[in-house]
Enzyme design. Structure first.
Site, mmCIF file in Angstrom:
data_model
loop_
_atom_site.group_PDB
_atom_site.id
_atom_site.type_symbol
_atom_site.label_atom_id
_atom_site.label_comp_id
_atom_site.label_asym_id
_atom_site.label_seq_id
_atom_site.Cartn_x
_atom_site.Cartn_y
_atom_site.Cartn_z
ATOM 1 N N TYR A 142 0.817 -1.213 0.000
ATOM 2 C CA TYR A 142 0.000 0.000 0.000
ATOM 3 C C TYR A 142 0.852 1.265 0.000
ATOM 4 O O TYR A 142 0.411 2.307 -0.471
ATOM 5 C CB TYR A 142 -0.910 0.035 1.231
ATOM 6 C CG TYR A 142 -2.218 -0.687 1.090
ATOM 7 C CD1 TYR A 142 -2.264 -2.026 0.733
ATOM 8 C CD2 TYR A 142 -3.421 -0.022 1.334
ATOM 9 C CE1 TYR A 142 -3.464 -2.692 0.629
ATOM 10 C CE2 TYR A 142 -4.630 -0.682 1.225
ATOM 11 C CZ TYR A 142 -4.648 -2.012 0.874
ATOM 12 O OH TYR A 142 -5.850 -2.654 0.778
ATOM 13 N N LYS A 192 3.704 -15.205 2.149
ATOM 14 C CA LYS A 192 3.856 -15.913 0.874
ATOM 15 C C LYS A 192 5.355 -16.148 0.695
ATOM 16 O O LYS A 192 5.966 -15.700 -0.284
ATOM 17 C CB LYS A 192 3.228 -15.080 -0.254
ATOM 18 C CG LYS A 192 3.179 -15.774 -1.607
ATOM 19 C CD LYS A 192 2.170 -16.905 -1.689
ATOM 20 C CE LYS A 192 2.278 -17.633 -3.022
ATOM 21 N NZ LYS A 192 1.406 -18.836 -3.101
ATOM 22 N N ASP A 224 -2.376 -18.174 0.451
ATOM 23 C CA ASP A 224 -3.386 -18.855 -0.379
ATOM 24 C C ASP A 224 -4.036 -20.002 0.400
ATOM 25 O O ASP A 224 -5.259 -20.177 0.378
ATOM 26 C CB ASP A 224 -2.799 -19.328 -1.712
ATOM 27 C CG ASP A 224 -1.491 -20.091 -1.574
ATOM 28 O OD1 ASP A 224 -0.921 -20.121 -0.461
ATOM 29 O OD2 ASP A 224 -1.030 -20.673 -2.572
ATOM 30 N N ASP A 248 -5.920 -7.242 4.293
ATOM 31 C CA ASP A 248 -7.092 -6.606 3.686
ATOM 32 C C ASP A 248 -8.007 -7.676 3.094
ATOM 33 O O ASP A 248 -9.222 -7.696 3.326
ATOM 34 C CB ASP A 248 -6.637 -5.631 2.595
ATOM 35 C CG ASP A 248 -7.803 -4.982 1.868
ATOM 36 O OD1 ASP A 248 -8.751 -4.561 2.557
ATOM 37 O OD2 ASP A 248 -7.774 -4.921 0.625
ATOM 38 N N ASP A 252 -11.832 -9.359 4.814
ATOM 39 C CA ASP A 252 -13.142 -9.383 4.141
ATOM 40 C C ASP A 252 -13.697 -10.802 4.144
ATOM 41 O O ASP A 252 -14.882 -11.026 4.376
ATOM 42 C CB ASP A 252 -13.032 -8.886 2.689
ATOM 43 C CG ASP A 252 -13.402 -7.411 2.553
ATOM 44 O OD1 ASP A 252 -13.221 -6.669 3.536
ATOM 45 O OD2 ASP A 252 -13.862 -7.004 1.463
HETATM 46 C C1 IPM Z 1 -10.265 -1.552 4.208
HETATM 47 C C2 IPM Z 1 -10.562 -0.973 2.851
HETATM 48 C C3 IPM Z 1 -9.470 0.040 2.497
HETATM 49 C C4 IPM Z 1 -8.165 -0.726 2.424
HETATM 50 C C5 IPM Z 1 -9.715 0.833 1.216
HETATM 51 C C6 IPM Z 1 -11.032 1.565 1.246
HETATM 52 C C7 IPM Z 1 -8.586 1.790 0.932
HETATM 53 O O1 IPM Z 1 -10.667 -1.978 1.910
HETATM 54 O O2 IPM Z 1 -10.176 -0.773 5.177
HETATM 55 O O3 IPM Z 1 -10.137 -2.759 4.310
HETATM 56 O O4 IPM Z 1 -7.860 -1.346 1.402
HETATM 57 O O5 IPM Z 1 -7.420 -0.696 3.410
HETATM 58 MG MG MG Z 2 -10.636 -3.936 2.729
#
Ligand code: IPM
Ligand code: MG
Length: 363
Positions: A142, A192, A224, A248, A252
């Site tokens: 990032y 990884k 993975d 990240d 999710d």
């Molecule tokens: C998160 C989001 C952010 C990230 C985006 C909105 C920049 O996906 O907080 O997980 O990738 O960190």
């Molecule tokens: Mg995210």
């Protein structure tokens, strides 16, 4: 009895709708436990682009730095989505994480027993799931340089850089082992290392820190494989540490264990004071959800769980945090539901009603 300064940065979409409930929750806690909270507010993300032409003003950063904690709603939306735009809402989020030095992002995934049926996974897989993913937040791909477009042999090309120093990795490892000691004493480190040099350094540095915590069980898992194990055997994980982008993606995925994105909080922390508290930013993981913005139907649970994390990690108010978390759990057990977690035929509450129902259960 304390007095605390909270920066409230609602952002876009449903962000301001849920931060408003976070503020109500703090006021309710304040009333019950005798604390006072002072709030300062500003636009961030797309709202700040519209108001000021930038996703995060320097003044907003100063305001956040002068606060005890930041409540963050969400940023982004179709209005600001053009990939060629010079300013993007997400820049505000990345800038405040880096500017406040918030290098550790704590994302818990715990399955509410009453909501096991809401997940797409079989309920026996979900029994006892209680994972704390710690995502590195101010390094990796990032933020690594170079990050740019190039022209190579007349073609468009682009480069991103995954870069880590050993100190950035070591502090993640220490935090992971320390948090594990207060939980079920297991750390899973994700990398990884079979391909990436930055991951081989990650694995090496974590191995160097590990002997300081001989009592904590430990495993390395490739990212993975981790994506697979998270849905195959989620109950076997306790604390998981991962670099920024792996974290990240995995967070999710992990959020879906609980059946709705609307349920999960996150805390972003930097280096802490000796008493274990420090400035932090608290952000539900659901994002700005433009499709339901303005309708008053967003689930406030993610934000109220953020508020509990704020009380715990930035203010050191553990009893208050537990009281709020217990109220959330009680409300869910009592069948209170917003649209995202309601089954057909169940009464659906608005954001306001849901939060009210939760705060009524504070005791
Ligand atoms: C998160 C989001 C952010 C990230 C985006 C909105 C920049 O996906 O907080 O997980 O990738 O960190
Ligand atoms: Mg995210």
């Amino acid at each position: 009895m304390g007095s605390y300064k909270i920066a409230v940065l609602g952002g876009d979409g449903i962000g301001p709708e849920v931060t408003a409930e976070g503020v109500r929750a703090l006021d309710a806690i304040g009333k019950q436990f005798g604390h006072t909270f002072q709030y300062t507010e500003d636009h961030v993300g797309g709202a700040a682009i519209d108001a000021y032409g930038t996703a995060l003003r320097p003044e907003t950063m100063e305001m956040a730095k002068a606060s005890d904690a930041v409540l963050w709603g969400a940023v982004g939306g179709p209005k600001w989505d053009d990939p060629r735009a010079a300013v993007r809402p997400e820049q505000g989020l990345l800038a405040i994480r880096a500017g406040l030095g918030l290098w550790a992002n704590l994302r818990p995934s715990k399955v509410d027993a009453a909501l096991v049926g809401n997940s797409t996974l079989k309920s026996d897989v979900l029994q006892g799931v209680d994972i704390m993913i710690i995502r590195e937040l101010t390094g990796g791909i990032y933020f690594g340089k170079p990050q740019e477009r190039r022209t190579v042999d007349g073609q468009r090309a682009a480069v991103d850089t995954m870069y880590y120093t050993e100190s950035e990795i070591a502090r993640m490892a220490h935090l992971g082992f320390q948090l594990a000691r207060a939980r079920r004493s297991k750390v899973t480190s994700v990398d990884k290392a079979n391909v990436l040099e930055s991951s081989r350094l990650w694995r090496e540095v974590v191995a160097e820190v590990r002997p300081e915590y001989p009592d904590v069980e430990f495993e390395n898992v490739l990212v993975d494989a981790m994506a697979m194990h998270l849905i195959r055997r989620p109950a076997t994980f306790d604390v998981v540490i991962a670099e920024n982008m792996f974290g990240d993606i995995l967070t999710d995925e992990a959020s879906m264990l609980s059946g709705s994105l609307g349920m999960s909080p996150s805390a972003s922390l930097g280096s802490l004071r000796p008493d274990g508290t420090g400035l932090g930013m608290y952000e539900p993981i659901h994002g700005s959800a433009p499709d339901i913005a303005g309708k008053g139907i967003a689930n406030p649970v993610g934000m109220l769980r953020c508020t509990a994390m704020l009380l715990r990690h930035s203010l050191g108010l553990e009893a208050e945090a537990q009281a709020l978390e217990a109220a959330v759990t009680k409300a869910i057990e009592d069948g209170l539901r917003t649209a995202d977690i309601a089954n057909p035929g169940e009464e659906v509450l608005s954001t306001r009603e849901m939060a009210e129902g939760i705060l009524e259960r504070l005791s």
